[in-house]
Design a protein around this motif. Structure first.
Motif, PDB file in Angstrom:
ATOM      1  N   PHE A 116      21.203  -6.550  -6.966  1.00  0.00           N
ATOM      2  CA  PHE A 116      22.070  -7.693  -7.247  1.00  0.00           C
ATOM      3  C   PHE A 116      21.239  -8.910  -7.658  1.00  0.00           C
ATOM      4  CE2 PHE A 116      24.217 -11.575  -5.881  1.00  0.00           C
ATOM      5  CZ  PHE A 116      25.408 -11.467  -6.589  1.00  0.00           C
ATOM      6  N   ARG A 117      20.167  -9.180  -6.924  1.00  0.00           N
ATOM      7  CA  ARG A 117      19.302 -10.322  -7.257  1.00  0.00           C
ATOM      8  C   ARG A 117      18.699 -10.180  -8.641  1.00  0.00           C
ATOM      9  NH1 ARG A 117      15.059 -11.926  -2.708  1.00  0.00           N
ATOM     10  NH2 ARG A 117      14.554 -13.436  -4.333  1.00  0.00           N
ATOM     11  N   VAL A 118      18.233  -8.983  -8.956  1.00  0.00           N
ATOM     12  CA  VAL A 118      17.602  -8.745 -10.257  1.00  0.00           C
ATOM     13  C   VAL A 118      18.625  -8.928 -11.382  1.00  0.00           C
ATOM     14  CG1 VAL A 118      16.552  -6.982 -11.740  1.00  0.00           C
ATOM     15  CG2 VAL A 118      15.714  -7.317  -9.411  1.00  0.00           C
TER      16      VAL A 118
ATOM     17  N   THR B  31      21.451 -10.601 -11.338  1.00  0.00           N
ATOM     18  CA  THR B  31      21.853 -12.008 -11.421  1.00  0.00           C
ATOM     19  C   THR B  31      20.772 -12.830 -12.120  1.00  0.00           C
ATOM     20  OG1 THR B  31      23.198 -11.783  -9.438  1.00  0.00           O
ATOM     21  CG2 THR B  31      22.591 -14.014 -10.084  1.00  0.00           C
ATOM     22  N   ARG B  32      19.518 -12.566 -11.804  1.00  0.00           N
ATOM     23  CA  ARG B  32      18.417 -13.279 -12.463  1.00  0.00           C
ATOM     24  C   ARG B  32      18.377 -12.943 -13.946  1.00  0.00           C
ATOM     25  NH1 ARG B  32      13.574 -15.240 -10.418  1.00  0.00           N
ATOM     26  NH2 ARG B  32      14.945 -15.674  -8.665  1.00  0.00           N
TER      27      ARG B  32
ATOM     28  N   VAL C  86      11.589 -11.454  -9.417  1.00  0.00           N
ATOM     29  CA  VAL C  86      12.122 -11.203  -8.071  1.00  0.00           C
ATOM     30  C   VAL C  86      11.069 -10.512  -7.207  1.00  0.00           C
ATOM     31  CG1 VAL C  86      13.852  -9.903  -6.760  1.00  0.00           C
ATOM     32  CG2 VAL C  86      14.541 -11.229  -8.772  1.00  0.00           C
TER      33      VAL C  86
ATOM     34  N   GLU D 175       8.518 -13.006  -6.147  1.00  0.00           N
ATOM     35  CA  GLU D 175       9.041 -13.878  -5.092  1.00  0.00           C
ATOM     36  C   GLU D 175       8.990 -13.180  -3.734  1.00  0.00           C
ATOM     37  OE1 GLU D 175      12.955 -14.913  -6.393  1.00  0.00           O
ATOM     38  OE2 GLU D 175      12.199 -16.213  -7.985  1.00  0.00           O
TER      39      GLU D 175
ATOM     40  N   GLU E 203      13.021  -8.474 -12.973  1.00  0.00           N
ATOM     41  CA  GLU E 203      12.427  -7.618 -11.939  1.00  0.00           C
ATOM     42  C   GLU E 203      11.067  -8.155 -11.511  1.00  0.00           C
ATOM     43  OE1 GLU E 203      12.410  -3.873 -13.990  1.00  0.00           O
ATOM     44  OE2 GLU E 203      14.307  -3.258 -13.094  1.00  0.00           O
TER      45      GLU E 203
ATOM     46  N   ALA F 237      20.986  -5.075  -2.439  1.00  0.00           N
ATOM     47  CA  ALA F 237      20.770  -6.525  -2.448  1.00  0.00           C
ATOM     48  C   ALA F 237      19.705  -6.892  -3.483  1.00  0.00           C
ATOM     49  CB  ALA F 237      20.358  -7.012  -1.057  1.00  0.00           C
ATOM     50  N   LEU F 238      18.663  -6.109  -3.555  1.00  0.00           N
ATOM     51  CA  LEU F 238      17.607  -6.348  -4.534  1.00  0.00           C
ATOM     52  C   LEU F 238      18.140  -6.167  -5.957  1.00  0.00           C
ATOM     53  CD1 LEU F 238      14.622  -6.985  -4.979  1.00  0.00           C
ATOM     54  CD2 LEU F 238      14.159  -4.539  -4.784  1.00  0.00           C
TER      55      LEU F 238
ATOM     56  N   LYS G 132      21.026 -14.857 -15.673  1.00  0.00           N
ATOM     57  CA  LYS G 132      20.664 -16.275 -15.802  1.00  0.00           C
ATOM     58  C   LYS G 132      19.693 -16.463 -16.965  1.00  0.00           C
ATOM     59  CE  LYS G 132      18.527 -20.173 -13.480  1.00  0.00           C
ATOM     60  NZ  LYS G 132      17.876 -20.671 -12.269  1.00  0.00           N
TER      61      LYS G 132
END
Length: 116
Positions: free
Chosen positions: A24-26, A28-29, A106, A109, A103, A21-22, A32
């Motif tokens: 994926f977030r990284v 995706t960020r 995220v 955050e 990285e 999950a982490l 972006k």
């Protein structure tokens, strides 16, 4: 009585799920940030830049997942259509730099600290 082997197995599964999950977030960020950078290079700003970044994120999810070469090829093609020639190497370097930035964002955050 609890089974230590099953508990350990559940802990490994939970860690794997968290790590994915982490990741994926990284990614995706990163995509972006890359999309916003490409948008800026082509003269897009505001909602148009955000829309381009969103399109790049979707493209990567559908076509490549974590495979940066497909993302770079799309970005290079988009730049070329706007009359901007940029080397694959430069795009790879930017993507790598943005991965580190993503990285950091995220992770900040997750601990509740703002990134500068």
């Amino acid at each position: 009585m609890s089974d230590p082997i099953r508990e350990r197995e559940r802990a490994f599964e939970a860690k794997y799920e968290h790590d994915e999950a982490l990741r994926f977030r990284v990614l995706t960020r990163r995509n972006k940030l890359f999309g916003l950078w490409i948008a800026g290079e082509t003269g897009l700003s505001g909602p148009d830049a955000d829309a381009y970044a969103h399109d790049l994120i979707e493209y990567d999810l559908v076509h490549a997942g974590a495979a940066a070469p497909d993302l770079i090829a799309k970005a290079q093609s988009d730049l070329s259509r706007k009359g901007i020639e940029m080397s694959r190497h430069r795009l790879e370097l930017r993507l790598a730099k943005l991965l580190h930035e993503a990285e950091a964002q995220v992770n900040a955050e997750l601990v509740g600290k703002p990134v500068h």
